[in-house]
Design an enzyme around this catalytic site. Sequence first.
Site, mmCIF file in Angstrom:
data_model
loop_
_atom_site.group_PDB
_atom_site.id
_atom_site.type_symbol
_atom_site.label_atom_id
_atom_site.label_comp_id
_atom_site.label_asym_id
_atom_site.label_seq_id
_atom_site.Cartn_x
_atom_site.Cartn_y
_atom_site.Cartn_z
ATOM 1 N N PHE A 170 33.214 38.312 -15.875
ATOM 2 C CA PHE A 170 34.257 38.213 -14.847
ATOM 3 C C PHE A 170 34.303 39.609 -13.973
ATOM 4 O O PHE A 170 34.853 39.496 -12.745
ATOM 5 C CB PHE A 170 35.841 37.936 -15.276
ATOM 6 C CG PHE A 170 36.420 39.156 -15.798
ATOM 7 C CD1 PHE A 170 37.081 39.925 -15.275
ATOM 8 C CD2 PHE A 170 36.403 39.263 -17.276
ATOM 9 C CE1 PHE A 170 37.693 41.042 -15.783
ATOM 10 C CE2 PHE A 170 37.015 40.199 -17.866
ATOM 11 C CZ PHE A 170 37.982 41.213 -17.207
ATOM 12 N N GLU A 218 33.997 31.513 -15.738
ATOM 13 C CA GLU A 218 35.110 30.437 -15.184
ATOM 14 C C GLU A 218 36.178 31.156 -14.727
ATOM 15 O O GLU A 218 36.817 30.461 -14.026
ATOM 16 C CB GLU A 218 35.218 29.703 -16.559
ATOM 17 C CG GLU A 218 36.231 30.226 -17.573
ATOM 18 C CD GLU A 218 35.301 31.040 -18.603
ATOM 19 O OE1 GLU A 218 36.057 31.620 -19.653
ATOM 20 O OE2 GLU A 218 34.294 31.236 -18.448
ATOM 21 N N CYS A 229 32.554 48.234 -18.255
ATOM 22 C CA CYS A 229 31.886 48.974 -19.686
ATOM 23 C C CYS A 229 31.487 50.392 -19.486
ATOM 24 O O CYS A 229 31.487 50.897 -20.487
ATOM 25 C CB CYS A 229 30.776 47.875 -19.933
ATOM 26 S SG CYS A 229 29.374 47.973 -19.127
ATOM 27 N N GLU A 280 38.158 49.435 -27.724
ATOM 28 C CA GLU A 280 37.978 49.260 -26.428
ATOM 29 C C GLU A 280 39.316 48.470 -26.051
ATOM 30 O O GLU A 280 39.407 47.326 -26.354
ATOM 31 C CB GLU A 280 36.835 48.201 -26.285
ATOM 32 C CG GLU A 280 36.516 48.000 -24.617
ATOM 33 C CD GLU A 280 35.393 47.036 -24.536
ATOM 34 O OE1 GLU A 280 34.713 47.321 -23.391
ATOM 35 O OE2 GLU A 280 34.919 46.295 -25.083
#
Length: 531
Positions: free
Chosen positions: A158, A185, A290, A397
């Site tokens: 996303f 989605e 990331c 993370e």
Amino acid sequence: MCKTTSEEVTVVHNYINGKFTPPASSASQSLPVINPSTSNAIGHVVLSSHQDVDDAVAAAHAAFPSWSRLTVKARAAVMLKFHSLVRTHAKELAEMIVKENGKNLTEALADVAKGNETVEYACSLPQLMQGKIDRVSTEVTCRDRRDPLGVVASIVPFNFPFMVPMWTLPIALVTGNTIVLKPSEKVPMTMMKVMSLMEEAGFPPGVVNLVQGTKEVVEGLIDHPLVRAVTFVGSSPIAKLVSERCHSRNKRCTALGGAKNHLIALPDCEVESTASDVVVSYAGCAGQRCMAASVLLVVGDKEGEAQKKLLETVVEKAAAIEPGTGPGKMGPVIDSNSLNKILSYIEASEKEGADILLDGRSWISKMKDDEKFGKGYWIGPTIICHNNKTDKAMNEEVFGPVLSVYHVSTWHEAIEIENANPFGNAAAIYTSNGGYAEWFLTRVRASMLGVNIGIPVPREPFSFGGLYGTRSKFGDMDITGDGAIEFFTNRIKITSKWPTPTVPEYVMGLEKEQQEKSDATTDHANFAGRM
């Protein structure tokens, strides 16, 4: 298609064989598409089934022979038209990204521009993917060529609705493959607009297909016998599962996972530029990338003037950021799950004895009464100074606008902390001394390294991907640049030896050459035609 109902809520369908089409099953369900700035539903995305996957793969498989028979130059010409259309519609695409993802407008325009840069690179493939040829022996020639794989699948996240799909789609297509794309989605609308632009550019039906959905679609694409390769970008646990599932079927796969990127600031770094870069790195795109900074390791005396000045400047610049989706502001995180996860890391850090230097939770109350954004998923830039390197936020993370700061006494201690983390995506060193930088660059364990750059994203022709053997990368090769050329093609090697002509002129010349040959020039490694 992006179909609008009377309530002005967009219904996002599939794009298969050159047509926008609803799912095959009349009993299919849908999910709301949420604007994270407001938490309002702006659409509904259909949830496809295995039948829809089969239809999309069948369309791509049928289109492959004619598409792959075109020259690379002919395929690149279609892609060049798409590149032009993206430039023309960049603002429209960016506004759609702001709406469904929450980026500010500047970041959304950059999302489009960076993605289109990879499109531009794909247009240069006629000059980049030629094979090699060489006479390897007196009568033997070797050459190679790149053949496309067939139908490939791309599963994207996303956080960059345009850029990440463009990491794979343009290079896969110009190298001669056909593709089935599965967007997130959470942000399906941008790619629907892209399908319209690709159709306008002249991509034939079936060459590019889009299937909406979740886990069932992903598993269907991986398991389908006609899908030759799969790319995935997302979280590390899912990347690992995707890679293992592909490889158990002897299927090519590159699966990029998460990250825990460390910035190392030496005492000699230039404070103003370093502080600005650190803030942009960890708070840009609400920290949902990331390549975002996650940990700042400040080297030297904790009470030293240089160290204190740097940290004060970082906090000052981060505190000045305002919420919103306009240029220079910071947008929301994608949904309530992400918001709650980020909050849990801040709360855990407090319990572990860390000091909260800047508390982004203040945005929750700040935005609560905002008429437009009051119900959005807002969390402000947060800076945590840890007293223990084992704190959760120091090692896991977070994927949000949270910067963990930790003071280290020596260079070696900084390297030990960075290299001990299980990820291997990016790292950066801030210094004014080239020799210092080189010392760190040869010791840090990450795949993409920066010097005074907190988001060290390689740009074409260099490829993007984490370090093998870490939680940042599973599978085969990189995902952009020359790594993608390698991923989306097979190298076919051809070794040729032709019969010796019997015409007198040739035979006489050959005999003379053989008489002049000495044993030292004989090719003893040539087994062609002899035992």
